[in-house]
Design a protein around this motif. Structure first.
Motif, short mmCIF file in Angstrom:
data_model
loop_
_atom_site.label_atom_id
_atom_site.label_comp_id
_atom_site.label_asym_id
_atom_site.label_seq_id
_atom_site.Cartn_x
_atom_site.Cartn_y
_atom_site.Cartn_z
N ARG A 50 -6.15 -19.47 12.03
CA ARG A 50 -6.69 -18.91 10.78
C ARG A 50 -5.99 -17.62 10.43
NH1 ARG A 50 -12.40 -16.01 11.88
NH2 ARG A 50 -11.84 -14.95 13.81
N ARG A 54 -6.50 -12.77 3.94
CA ARG A 54 -5.57 -13.32 2.96
C ARG A 54 -6.27 -14.36 2.07
NH1 ARG A 54 -3.04 -9.63 2.10
NH2 ARG A 54 -1.06 -9.06 2.98
N LYS A 82 5.96 -7.07 1.15
CA LYS A 82 6.85 -6.45 2.14
C LYS A 82 6.85 -7.27 3.42
CE LYS A 82 6.91 -1.82 0.48
NZ LYS A 82 6.53 -0.44 0.70
N THR A 88 5.13 -16.07 4.76
CA THR A 88 5.56 -17.33 5.37
C THR A 88 4.37 -18.04 6.02
OG1 THR A 88 7.75 -16.39 5.72
CG2 THR A 88 7.20 -18.34 7.02
N GLU A 170 12.79 -16.18 1.74
CA GLU A 170 13.81 -15.11 1.72
C GLU A 170 14.86 -15.38 0.63
OE1 GLU A 170 14.64 -13.18 5.31
OE2 GLU A 170 13.24 -14.36 6.49
N TYR A 231 -0.93 -4.81 4.81
CA TYR A 231 -2.24 -4.70 5.47
C TYR A 231 -2.54 -3.24 5.76
CZ TYR A 231 -1.66 -9.72 6.43
OH TYR A 231 -1.48 -11.07 6.32
N1 LIG Z 1 -3.45 -12.58 7.90
C1 LIG Z 1 -2.90 -12.87 9.06
N2 LIG Z 1 -3.67 -13.30 10.07
C2 LIG Z 1 -3.10 -13.59 11.26
N3 LIG Z 1 -1.79 -13.47 11.54
C3 LIG Z 1 -0.99 -13.03 10.55
C4 LIG Z 1 -1.51 -12.72 9.27
N4 LIG Z 1 -0.49 -12.29 8.49
C5 LIG Z 1 0.61 -12.34 9.24
N5 LIG Z 1 0.32 -12.80 10.47
C6 LIG Z 1 1.27 -12.99 11.56
O1 LIG Z 1 2.23 -11.96 11.48
C7 LIG Z 1 3.55 -12.45 11.68
C8 LIG Z 1 4.38 -12.18 10.44
O2 LIG Z 1 3.88 -12.90 9.33
P1 LIG Z 1 4.85 -13.67 8.32
O3 LIG Z 1 6.02 -14.21 9.05
O4 LIG Z 1 4.04 -14.63 7.54
O5 LIG Z 1 5.30 -12.44 7.41
P2 LIG Z 1 6.22 -12.45 6.12
O6 LIG Z 1 5.42 -11.81 5.04
O7 LIG Z 1 6.74 -13.81 5.89
O8 LIG Z 1 7.37 -11.45 6.55
P3 LIG Z 1 8.93 -11.44 6.13
O9 LIG Z 1 9.01 -10.92 4.73
O10 LIG Z 1 9.55 -10.47 7.09
O11 LIG Z 1 9.46 -12.83 6.29
C9 LIG Z 1 3.39 -13.93 11.98
O12 LIG Z 1 3.35 -14.10 13.38
C10 LIG Z 1 2.04 -14.29 11.39
O13 LIG Z 1 1.45 -15.35 12.10
#
Ligand SMILES: Nc1ncnc2c1ncn2[C@@H]1O[C@H](COP(=O)(O)OP(=O)(O)OP(=O)(O)O)[C@@H](O)[C@H]1O
Ligand SMILES: [Mg+2]
Length: 435
Positions: A50, A54, A82, A88, A170, A231
């Motif tokens: 989960r 978000r 950011k 992702t 990206e 966050y």
């Molecule tokens: N709301 C959340 N709850 C639990 N885990 C989270 C949450 N948001 C991010 N994560 C965890 O944090 C890590 C980074 O998240 P993610 O890869 O989705 O970031 P991103 O926004 O895609 O970053 P980037 O721009 O660098 O690609 C992952 O391991 C993801 O599982």
């Protein structure tokens, strides 16, 4: 006598402090098992069951993609946020949910590409086509013209049929390197497809990304925007708590540790990946030192380790002239303890080049490097007024000087600079470039 195997390799590898295996044994003896679950759960490629905090963003994405479940073409989406804000992870989760639905009236498929690895127009079209290719023979080979690759990709999409959602993660990296032509191509593909419909999800951590694409492409894409805010520390704390309870026994993490990781990560962009890395590395340090718990001190050391890793990785990728420039900026600002005007930075760089027997680049190239290093977060610059004397830019360093110089010294070409520095018996990191 030394025991050897059939190849003549000694069975026990001796070092000055004993056998290698006894060194391993010592570490294993010391390592208490801090983990009750798989430590890989703390890695960034693990998608948790989960996602906390978000809900709004998930709801918005689901709302936009829902028409695809009925066989309609969904609007294109551009997701901004950011690093480490869950972009992702959210799309992966939404995708999994949609793909699980088997009773859909029309076929639905996803193709996800990370454009940091597939970063040319040609490679992207080829990869997208091949991702829906039903067999080896239909795959698009390398060597065809771009037009032919496009037609082949379009035919493969039509063969697949139904709604195809392209996830271009990206995407800003691709456009930065290869321009926005590929987006134009993809944005008009629906007018040429007969059996398939394409929806695009672009993900970018450059918030100004759409400004960098042509107005024509922007209007064709006509995308819905979803912004993922960073966050705050309480959200990061909740995300971490949720994750660590799967990995560590309840009494392993000392009070305040999760909060400390959350606060550090909130200070740096509100990045969940960073928060997870802090606790993961803190656990590794605790384990290596034979500790039975993870303390704030371990987090502190983890933070220092991660900073060094980031600087080293970033510095390694710089072209050599940029490294010389950075060396000059870091050592001079460290010595003067004052911001450095860009003109002085150039002079210092040129002086070092002369001393190394290398022809310096033009001021223009060096000023470009200064902007690039600012984008990478290695330096800050500020434009100041000299009154009637016009304006000038000054530089301050944004990374710890000591770690940066150590990272720069890894380049063989820069090693003579550190040797001169030691010969001069100056303070190790106060190399005087004006000597
Ligand atoms: N709301 C959340 N709850 C639990 N885990 C989270 C949450 N948001 C991010 N994560 C965890 O944090 C890590 C980074 O998240 P993610 O890869 O989705 O970031 P991103 O926004 O895609 O970053 P980037 O721009 O660098 O690609 C992952 O391991 C993801 O599982
Ligand atoms: Mg991502």
């Amino acid at each position: 006598m030394v025991e050897v195997d059939e190849n003549g390799t000694p069975l026990k590898l001796e070092s000055s402090s004993g056998t290698v295996s006894s060194a391993f044994d010592k570490i294993l003896e010391k390592s208490s098992s801090l983990y009750k679950g798989n430590p890989d759960i703390l890695r960034e490629n693990y998608t948790p069951s989960r996602l906390l905090h978000r809900d709004k963003e998930i709801e918005r994405v689901v709302e936009i993609l829902a028409p695809a479940l009925r066989g309609d073409t969904p609007s294109n989406i551009m997701i901004y946020g950011k690093i480490g804000t869950g972009k992702t992870a959210v799309i992966t989760m939404v995708r999994r949910d949609m793909e699980r639905r088997t009773n859909l009236p029309h076929p639905l498929s996803f193709v996800a590409v990370n454009c940091a690895n597939v970063d040319t127009h040609y490679a992207l079209l080829q990869t997208l086509g091949n991702s829906v290719s039903p067999d080896e023979e239909s795959r698009i080979p390398t060597g065809w013209s771009l037009d032919r690759v496009y037609v082949a990709m379009r035919n493969l999409f039509d063969k697949k049929a139904g709604t195809i959602i392209l996830v271009l993660d990206e995407i800003d990296k691709l456009v930065k390197r290869s321009g926005d032509n590929v987006l134009y191509t993809l944005s008009q593909i629906n007018t040429e497809l007969t059996r398939a419909k394409v929806g695009i999800i672009g993900i970018s951590n450059d918030l100004k990304f759409t400004e960098s694409i042509d107005a024509r492409v922007r209007s064709r894409l006509n995308e819905e925007k979803v912004l993922f805010p960073p966050y705050d520390w309480t959200q990061l704390r909740d995300i971490l708590r949720d994750r660590v309870q799967e990995v560590f026994a309840s009494d392993v993490i000392e009070p305040g540790v999760v909060e400390k990781c959350a606060v550090y990560a909130a200070q740096e962009n509100g990045d969940a990946r960073r928060a997870l890395a802090l606790i993961r590395v803190a656990a590794q340090i605790a384990e290596r030192t034979g500790s039975h718990g993870i303390s704030e001190e371990h987090v502190h050391r983890a933070k220092a380790n991660l900073e060094t890793d980031i600087i080293t990785a970033c510095v390694k990728t710089l072209p050599v002239h940029c490294k010389i420039l950075l060396w000059s900026i870091v050592s001079t600002t460290e010595r003067r303890r004052l911001p450095l005007p860009t003109g002085d930075a150039y002079d210092g760089y040129a002086e070092l080049c002369n001393r190394m027997g290398i022809a310096p680049l033009t001021t223009r190239s060096i000023y470009n490097y200064i902007s690039e290093m600012e984008t990478l977060g290695l330096i800050h610059t500020e434009l100041l007024s000299r009154g009637r004397g016009g304006r000038y830019r000054q530089i301050t360093i944004a990374v710890p000087a000591q770690e940066t110089l150590i990272a720069l010294e890894e380049d063989e070409l820069l090693q003579p600079l550190s040797k001169q520095k030691v010969q001069n018996q100056r303070s190790l990191y106060h190399y005087d470039i004006n000597r």
